[in-house]
Design a protein around this motif. Structure first.
Motif, PDB file in Angstrom:
ATOM      1  N   ASP A  64       3.416  -2.193  -3.007  1.00 49.49           N
ATOM      2  CA  ASP A  64       3.447  -0.582  -2.653  1.00 49.49           C
ATOM      3  C   ASP A  64       4.222   0.126  -3.840  1.00 49.49           C
TER       4      ASP A  64
ATOM      5  N   PRO B 136      10.066 -10.989   1.137  1.00 47.80           N
ATOM      6  CA  PRO B 136      10.423  -9.942   0.399  1.00 47.80           C
ATOM      7  C   PRO B 136      12.185  -9.769   0.609  1.00 47.80           C
TER       8      PRO B 136
ATOM      9  N   SER C 153       6.781   2.413  -3.404  1.00 46.94           N
ATOM     10  CA  SER C 153       8.320   1.899  -3.102  1.00 46.94           C
ATOM     11  C   SER C 153       9.070   1.797  -4.559  1.00 46.94           C
TER      12      SER C 153
ATOM     13  N   LYS D 191      -1.217   1.376  -4.159  1.00 50.03           N
ATOM     14  CA  LYS D 191      -1.145  -0.056  -4.237  1.00 50.03           C
ATOM     15  C   LYS D 191      -1.421  -0.713  -5.732  1.00 50.03           C
TER      16      LYS D 191
ATOM     17  N   ASP E 123      10.647  -1.859  -3.826  1.00 51.06           N
ATOM     18  CA  ASP E 123      11.218  -2.502  -2.538  1.00 51.06           C
ATOM     19  C   ASP E 123      10.280  -3.064  -1.570  1.00 51.06           C
ATOM     20  N   THR E 124       8.841  -2.485  -1.584  1.00 50.67           N
ATOM     21  CA  THR E 124       7.776  -2.862  -0.504  1.00 50.67           C
ATOM     22  C   THR E 124       6.917  -3.865  -1.234  1.00 50.67           C
ATOM     23  N   PHE E 125       6.717  -5.155  -1.138  1.00 48.48           N
ATOM     24  CA  PHE E 125       5.476  -5.943  -1.773  1.00 48.48           C
ATOM     25  C   PHE E 125       5.233  -7.026  -0.636  1.00 48.48           C
ATOM     26  N   SER E 126       4.205  -7.834  -0.790  1.00 45.60           N
ATOM     27  CA  SER E 126       3.785  -9.050   0.176  1.00 45.60           C
ATOM     28  C   SER E 126       2.813  -9.736  -0.895  1.00 45.60           C
TER      29      SER E 126
END
Length: 183
Positions: A62, A19, A65, A90, A41-44
């Protein structure tokens, strides 16, 4: 994988999305004349390549985010009017296949947003593999798709006085991904 699946151009194993060196972005028409751009801003996610070279992708975003550079707008997008992020924090993607498209690829999969799952196709460009900087090889990808927000239950109507709408229906999602091979 579909009958038109391809052998991955990267070696077998699990490749984790980095990320810090990746972006999950989007754009949407605003006031019928311009675009609002943003990112999450938030992921995987992971790219798993089987020993036979068959790739699969699983990713999670997310949605809380979201970052469009405007706190008030971001709060509204998190609300029940749009993402209903308190109930559906999510978004996910799970690939179902990949096929060649000239020098590039088409990645197919199931995208879930706001509790609704729909098939999507991403135009995928493979940017190559680099030995990395002492932590193992990294691979780069760029992908793009266009979804209709209404297909995912984001059906708020915000009409303009003179005609048209505040927010367009089509959302362009763009991914710039760097993934590292896990030990």
């Amino acid at each position: 994988m579909s009958a038109t699946s391809v052998v991955s151009p990267i070696q077998a194993g699990t490749w984790a999305i980095d990320p810090a060196h990746s972006t999950v972005g989007f754009s949407v028409k605003h006031l019928m004349v311009s675009k609002v751009r943003g990112k999450f801003d938030t992921f995987s996610g992971t790219i798993t390549v089987a020993q036979d070279g068959t790739p699969s992708v699983a990713a999670e975003i997310d949605v809380t985010s979201i970052n469009t550079g405007n706190d008030q707008r971001d709060g509204h997008i998190r609300s029940a009017d749009f993402f209903d992020a308190e109930k559906y924090p999510k978004a996910t993607f799970v690939s179902t296949g990949v096929r060649p498209d000239g020098d590039d690829y088409v990645l197919t999969g199931d995208f879930t947003l706001k509790g609704v799952t729909k098939p999507v196709e991403l135009e995928l460009e493979f940017n190559g593999v680099n030995p990395g900087m002492g932590h193992g090889p990294v691979a780069g990808f760029e992908a793009k798709t266009v979804i209709n927000r209404k297909d995912f239950g984001i059906d708020i109507e915000m009409p303009l006085e003179g005609g048209g709408v505040v927010v367009g229906d089509k959302i362009t999602i763009t991914l710039e991904i760097e993934a590292g091979l896990q030990a």
